[in-house]
Design an enzyme around this catalytic site. Sequence first.
Site, short mmCIF file in Angstrom:
data_model
loop_
_atom_site.label_atom_id
_atom_site.label_comp_id
_atom_site.label_asym_id
_atom_site.label_seq_id
_atom_site.Cartn_x
_atom_site.Cartn_y
_atom_site.Cartn_z
CB SER A 86 -6.90 3.33 -9.56
OG SER A 86 -5.59 2.80 -9.61
CG HIS A 190 -4.21 1.42 -5.25
ND1 HIS A 190 -3.76 2.70 -5.46
CD2 HIS A 190 -4.88 1.05 -6.37
CE1 HIS A 190 -4.16 3.10 -6.66
NE2 HIS A 190 -4.82 2.11 -7.24
#
Length: 305
Positions: A86, A190
């Site tokens: 991430s 996300h």
Amino acid sequence: MLVLVAPGQGAQTPGFLTPWLDLPGAAERLAAWSDAIGLDLAHYGTQADADAIRDTAVAQPLLVAAGLLSAAALGDVTPGAVAGHSVGEITAAAFAGVLDDTAALTLVRKRGLAMADAAAITQTGMSALLGGDPDTTVAHLEKLGLTPANVNGAGQIVAAGTLEQLAALEADKPEGVRRVVALKVAGAFHTVHMAPAVEALAEAAEDLTPADPRVTYVSNRDGQAVASGTEVVSRLVGQVANPVRWDLCMETFQKLGATALIEVCPGGTLTGLAKRALPGVTTLALKTPDDLDAARELIAEHGAA
């Protein structure tokens, strides 16, 4: 072959940067970065409480700064591959020479602010599911309207969605899942809930002049190696609203012939996954400067310095 990886949001803990600032030049470097992005990184890394550093706009630049500081303390390391989970992908982009340190921190500051704004629109969150069959779990999440936002491998998938959807998951776990653990993050990262942040980040990326990676850069999108700096930045923009496929990243490490993996500060999460998914690969997490000697020994044995 050595892989250098950087953790994502949730790895930070109160005071975790304190011992690192005793290293030569570290406090000065952190002060310069703080001035560049308008955020007191030393305060948040040494004095702020858990709630303060949970704030997305604070946590993300803090994690990238910690990763860069700890990697610099290793010396002149040339890993065989780099990757980040991430927000850790921005740290990895700096490791690979795609962005310089200041550009990486400027980008992650804008990313954190944009994602915090997006998270404020709807009350959302994320929960980790431990155990179970991946296909069964993903199908169950989709039935509940949740997104498998992080497919981490080693029996772990992170679901993301509204608080109501996550409550329904608690009451109705997928078959085979042992535990559902709420994560200390402030939104459904996300997922489609982050679409407004993609627009803001795309605008910020226009100011960047990326270089092509100097080492193999493995992308969260699909676990593929990316050779173009422009493509790395494009993927960094899109990934805030797309799932993280860390399982595929680890598969690529294996195909590349990884023999050792070092996770920069605040290490622990990704080495834990690697221990379960990459048998035979030696792992080390940089938690404090006390871990540096062991890391240097690992580099001497498995990587070029």
